[in-house]
Design a protein around this motif. Structure first.
Motif, PDB file in Angstrom:
ATOM      1  N   GLY A 130      62.148  61.145  46.290  1.00  0.00           N
ATOM      2  CA  GLY A 130      63.334  61.656  45.608  1.00  0.00           C
ATOM      3  C   GLY A 130      64.251  62.407  46.555  1.00  0.00           C
ATOM      4  O   GLY A 130      64.016  62.505  47.763  1.00  0.00           O
ATOM      5  N   MET A 131      65.299  62.966  45.997  1.00  0.00           N
ATOM      6  CA  MET A 131      66.311  63.657  46.790  1.00  0.00           C
ATOM      7  C   MET A 131      65.778  64.919  47.462  1.00  0.00           C
ATOM      8  O   MET A 131      66.337  65.358  48.453  1.00  0.00           O
ATOM      9  CB  MET A 131      67.529  63.990  45.934  1.00  0.00           C
ATOM     10  CG  MET A 131      68.382  62.782  45.585  1.00  0.00           C
ATOM     11  SD  MET A 131      68.932  61.835  47.029  1.00  0.00           S
ATOM     12  CE  MET A 131      69.946  63.033  47.887  1.00  0.00           C
ATOM     13  N   ASP A 132      64.693  65.501  46.950  1.00  0.00           N
ATOM     14  CA  ASP A 132      64.140  66.681  47.622  1.00  0.00           C
ATOM     15  C   ASP A 132      63.748  66.356  49.053  1.00  0.00           C
ATOM     16  O   ASP A 132      64.003  67.133  49.961  1.00  0.00           O
ATOM     17  CB  ASP A 132      62.971  67.276  46.842  1.00  0.00           C
ATOM     18  CG  ASP A 132      61.845  66.293  46.550  1.00  0.00           C
ATOM     19  OD1 ASP A 132      62.008  65.072  46.770  1.00  0.00           O
ATOM     20  OD2 ASP A 132      60.790  66.747  46.077  1.00  0.00           O
ATOM     21  N   LEU A 133      63.175  65.180  49.295  1.00  0.00           N
ATOM     22  CA  LEU A 133      62.822  64.779  50.651  1.00  0.00           C
ATOM     23  C   LEU A 133      64.011  64.148  51.367  1.00  0.00           C
ATOM     24  O   LEU A 133      64.276  64.445  52.533  1.00  0.00           O
ATOM     25  CB  LEU A 133      61.646  63.802  50.645  1.00  0.00           C
ATOM     26  CG  LEU A 133      61.182  63.313  52.017  1.00  0.00           C
ATOM     27  CD1 LEU A 133      60.790  64.489  52.915  1.00  0.00           C
ATOM     28  CD2 LEU A 133      60.038  62.344  51.887  1.00  0.00           C
ATOM     29  N   CYS A 153      62.536  54.527  46.998  1.00  0.00           N
ATOM     30  CA  CYS A 153      63.491  55.616  47.218  1.00  0.00           C
ATOM     31  C   CYS A 153      64.462  55.642  46.050  1.00  0.00           C
ATOM     32  O   CYS A 153      65.116  54.640  45.777  1.00  0.00           O
ATOM     33  CB  CYS A 153      64.243  55.423  48.522  1.00  0.00           C
ATOM     34  SG  CYS A 153      63.203  55.630  49.957  1.00  0.00           S
ATOM     35  N   ASP A 154      64.540  56.767  45.360  1.00  0.00           N
ATOM     36  CA  ASP A 154      65.384  56.898  44.177  1.00  0.00           C
ATOM     37  C   ASP A 154      66.335  58.071  44.372  1.00  0.00           C
ATOM     38  O   ASP A 154      65.938  59.235  44.240  1.00  0.00           O
ATOM     39  CB  ASP A 154      64.515  57.104  42.948  1.00  0.00           C
ATOM     40  CG  ASP A 154      65.305  57.152  41.652  1.00  0.00           C
ATOM     41  OD1 ASP A 154      66.552  57.110  41.697  1.00  0.00           O
ATOM     42  OD2 ASP A 154      64.669  57.238  40.586  1.00  0.00           O
ATOM     43  N   THR A 155      67.599  57.763  44.678  1.00  0.00           N
ATOM     44  CA  THR A 155      68.585  58.825  44.882  1.00  0.00           C
ATOM     45  C   THR A 155      68.942  59.524  43.574  1.00  0.00           C
ATOM     46  O   THR A 155      69.576  60.563  43.596  1.00  0.00           O
ATOM     47  CB  THR A 155      69.863  58.275  45.543  1.00  0.00           C
ATOM     48  OG1 THR A 155      70.411  57.250  44.717  1.00  0.00           O
ATOM     49  CG2 THR A 155      69.559  57.714  46.923  1.00  0.00           C
ATOM     50  N   GLY A 156      68.508  58.986  42.445  1.00  0.00           N
ATOM     51  CA  GLY A 156      68.741  59.618  41.153  1.00  0.00           C
ATOM     52  C   GLY A 156      67.619  60.558  40.741  1.00  0.00           C
ATOM     53  O   GLY A 156      67.721  61.236  39.727  1.00  0.00           O
ATOM     54  N   SER A 157      66.555  60.589  41.521  1.00  0.00           N
ATOM     55  CA  SER A 157      65.427  61.456  41.201  1.00  0.00           C
ATOM     56  C   SER A 157      65.493  62.720  42.062  1.00  0.00           C
ATOM     57  O   SER A 157      65.530  62.631  43.284  1.00  0.00           O
ATOM     58  CB  SER A 157      64.103  60.734  41.474  1.00  0.00           C
ATOM     59  OG  SER A 157      63.019  61.624  41.277  1.00  0.00           O
TER      60      SER A 157
END
Length: 88
Positions: A62-65, A4-8
């Motif tokens: 990423g943040m989209d999900l 999980c990448d909150t920067g992506s």
């Protein structure tokens, strides 16, 4: 397994993962993007992990999900819990 990448801003799936999702497709090349649905989560457009990236062989949420899910990030250890849209 997903990182999980909150920067992506986007979700990525490695080439091996995309080919596995396609199953016995006659297409031997992974697409650049595909719509996927993981468990009871909303459908999301996943991009193939860039070949020259340090995460080329990693699946990344990423943040989209994450923005579509109830996501809580707590404290310094960045613990979080994901729940499906139907969990209330």
């Amino acid at each position: 397994i997903f990182l999980c990448d909150t920067g992506s801003p986007n979700t990525f799936i490695c080439e091996e993962g995309m080919l596995a999702l396609l199953g016995n497709s006659s297409e031997p090349v992974a697409p650049q993007t595909m719509f996927v649905q993981m468990a009871n989560f909303p459908m999301v457009e996943a991009h193939i992990s860039p070949k020259h990236s340090k995460f080329h062989d990693v699946n990344v949420i990423g943040m989209d999900l994450l923005s579509h899910l109830k996501t809580t990030i707590l404290g310094k250890r960045l613990e979080f819990e994901l729940s499906s849209m139907s969990d209330s």
